[in-house]
Design an enzyme around this catalytic site. Structure first.
Site, PDB file in Angstrom:
ATOM      1  CG  HIS A 177      58.460  52.734 -15.538  1.00 30.00           C
ATOM      2  ND1 HIS A 177      59.498  52.773 -14.694  1.00 30.00           N
ATOM      3  CD2 HIS A 177      57.677  51.636 -15.078  1.00 30.00           C
ATOM      4  CE1 HIS A 177      59.480  51.726 -13.861  1.00 30.00           C
ATOM      5  NE2 HIS A 177      58.384  50.913 -13.990  1.00 30.00           N
ATOM      6  CG  ASP A 194      60.349  51.685 -21.268  1.00 31.97           C
ATOM      7  OD1 ASP A 194      60.258  50.611 -21.446  1.00 31.97           O
ATOM      8  OD2 ASP A 194      60.320  52.424 -20.132  1.00 31.97           O
ATOM      9  CD  GLN A 223      53.465  47.182 -19.599  1.00 29.05           C
ATOM     10  OE1 GLN A 223      52.855  46.097 -19.348  1.00 29.05           O
ATOM     11  NE2 GLN A 223      54.281  47.562 -18.296  1.00 29.05           N
ATOM     12  CE  LYS A 242      57.595  45.113 -16.515  1.00 29.00           C
ATOM     13  NZ  LYS A 242      57.425  46.752 -16.709  1.00 29.00           N
ATOM     14  CB  CYS A 263      56.989  53.000 -11.667  1.00 31.06           C
ATOM     15  SG  CYS A 263      57.457  51.876 -10.252  1.00 31.06           S
TER      16      CYS A 263
HETATM   17  C1  LIG Z   1      58.365  47.490 -16.335  1.00 29.05           C
HETATM   18  C2  LIG Z   1      58.668  48.678 -16.980  1.00 29.05           C
HETATM   19  C3  LIG Z   1      60.174  49.559 -16.633  1.00 29.05           C
HETATM   20  C4  LIG Z   1      60.982  48.640 -15.800  1.00 29.05           C
HETATM   21  O1  LIG Z   1      61.341  47.502 -15.896  1.00 29.05           O
HETATM   22  P1  LIG Z   1      62.470  46.591 -15.112  1.00 29.05           P
HETATM   23  O2  LIG Z   1      62.463  45.458 -15.486  1.00 29.05           O
HETATM   24  O3  LIG Z   1      61.980  46.902 -13.799  1.00 29.05           O
HETATM   25  O4  LIG Z   1      63.907  47.508 -15.552  1.00 29.05           O
HETATM   26  C5  LIG Z   1      60.256  50.489 -17.434  1.00 29.05           C
HETATM   27  N1  LIG Z   1      59.368  50.905 -18.269  1.00 29.05           N
HETATM   28  C6  LIG Z   1      58.164  50.386 -18.385  1.00 29.05           C
HETATM   29  C7  LIG Z   1      57.079  51.152 -19.474  1.00 29.05           C
HETATM   30  C8  LIG Z   1      57.785  49.384 -17.733  1.00 29.05           C
HETATM   31  O5  LIG Z   1      56.646  48.860 -17.879  1.00 29.05           O
END
Ligand SMILES: *Cc1c(COP(=O)(O)O)cnc(C)c1O
Length: 404
Positions: free
Chosen positions: A121, A198, A201, A224, A362
């Site tokens: 992302h 990260d 997701q 999320k 993104c």
């Molecule tokens: C949604 C997402 C982000 C960003 O998250 P924010 O809540 O906008 O800071 C970063 N990495 C991944 C894989 C995502 O799905």
């Protein structure tokens, strides 16, 4: 017992109509919907014990502080984090990543290497690019194959004594691939590099045990995971977080302030400058309880069935191609139909009440890899149904007929 009809009743928004049709919400990778119990926890805070935390001796402030700290403990327990001070409550994944990236600005030296994956992302690319520009460190990229999987043999070639940090997402938001983070972490540790995963997701689908996978930093966003926007987590191993310089100065994060010198507060407050998102933190805890009550095994079983069904139905449409075909995937189906722009499909299905995302999600480097302008992305949650998959498939067929 997993009962989809009972679960759907928990989400008030699922009753609404869009463009005269029942809402079919398939943009869960962008944000999830919220159950009533999460919404109520926010209303309850503001209507009955709204006060600033960690500051007052008065009763309301103590009540708010207690509930906020209980939420931190819920996050700690959910991710099996050793100590509650290793849980930094941030405004979300992007904020969490930036805290770590800024901390390393003081640590990295010219010539050090930082590795990211080809399927990140933007929020896990840009802060590291900025960091490398500031420090003279070099950014290396783990390539992926056409299935949308990272090529581990190439990753191993990138690792060396120079590698200081590795960043990879747990699940790709554009492709749905579940990355083999345990192997990635193990290999990085062999050269003494730290790993940031990260999890934005992944966390709504997979229950993560940070001690078991031995990850150094793990970040996610509450929104999320059926929680509110504007709150998230930075987990870091205590020894590592203690080495990082704080990224924002202000109230809450200090021990002592004089004009000559300020000493920072201990973890977690060192990274929590200013008044936090109190109601958001509390609601994050409630969302975690809610998901655990349903059960992550049940969620995974149900979602896997749904994804398999949707994949099979969509592939019956002639000219439809799915991007991200790893056998290790979850929740996301990214696709295009030959000769049709994804945006046009998105617009037509929206008229039929269906929320999907179109564009680069993104993750422009992934689109470049496949040489496409973007995809249509349907992303699923445990509150979606097979009937909704049918609505989507029929709508895509209709869009195809109209556009070809
Ligand atoms: C949604 C997402 C982000 C960003 O998250 P924010 O809540 O906008 O800071 C970063 N990495 C991944 C894989 C995502 O799905």
């Amino acid at each position: 017992m997993f009962d989809i009809n009972i679960i759907r009743k928990d989400f008030p928004i699922l009753n609404r109509e869009v463009n005269g049709k029942p809402l079919v919400y398939l943009d869960n990778a962008a944000t999830s919907q919220k159950p009533q119990i999460v919404i109520d926890s926010i209303v309850d805070y503001y209507s009955t014990y709204n006060a600033n935390i960690h500051r007052g001796v008065h009763t309301l402030s103590q009540e708010a502080t207690d509930v906020f700290e209980i939420a931190r403990k819920k996050v700690q327990k959910h991710f099996n984090i050793k100590e509650s001070k290793e849980v930094i409550l941030t405004s979300g994944t992007t904020h969490s990543i930036n805290i770590v990236a800024n901390g390393y600005a003081e640590i990295l030296q010219k010539g050090d290497e930082v590795i990211v994956s080809a399927m990140e992302h933007h929020s896990n690319i840009v802060p590291w690019q900025m960091l490398c520009e500031r420090t003279g460190a070099v950014l290396k990229v783990i390539p992926m194959n056409s299935e949308g999987e990272l090529i581990l043999s190439e990753y191993e070639k990138l690792l060396s004594e120079k590698t200081k940090l590795v960043f990879v997402n747990h699940v790709s938001n554009a492709l749905g691939t579940i990355n083999p983070i345990e192997i990635i972490i193990e290999k990085a540790h062999e050269v003494n590099a730290a790993v940031l995963v990260d999890g934005a997701q992944a966390c709504s689908h997979i229950k993560v045990d940070v001690q078991k996978i031995d990850v150094d930093y793990y970040v996610t966003s509450a929104h999320k995971m059926c929680g509110p926007t504007g709150v998230g987590m930075l987990y870091g191993k205590k020894e590592l977080l203690n080495e990082l310089q704080p990224y924002q100065g202000g109230g809450e994060m200090i021990k002592e302030v004089t004009f000559e010198k300020t000493t920072y507060a201990d973890l977690p407050h060192k990274f929590e400058a200013g008044t936090p998102n109190i109601s958001g933190g509390i609601a994050f805890g409630v969302a975690i309880d809610y998901l655990n009550e349903i059960g992550f095994d049940e969620i995974a079983n149900y979602e896997n069935e749904l994804i398999a069904y949707a994949t099979q139905q969509l592939l019956e449409i002639e000219g439809l191609k799915i991007y991200g075909t790893s056998q290790y995937k979850t929740s996301v189906i990214s696709f295009n139909i030959e000769g049709i722009h994804p945006y046009d499909i998105g617009t037509i299905v929206d008229k039929l009440g269906i929320a999907v995302r179109t564009g680069h999600h993104c993750a422009q480097p992934i689109m470049e890899f496949y040489k496409i302008p973007g995809t249509v992305r349907a992303s699923f949650s445990f509150y979606n149904t097979k009937e909704e998959v049918d609505v989507l498939v029929n709508a895509v067929k209709k869009a195809k007929m109209m556009l070809q």
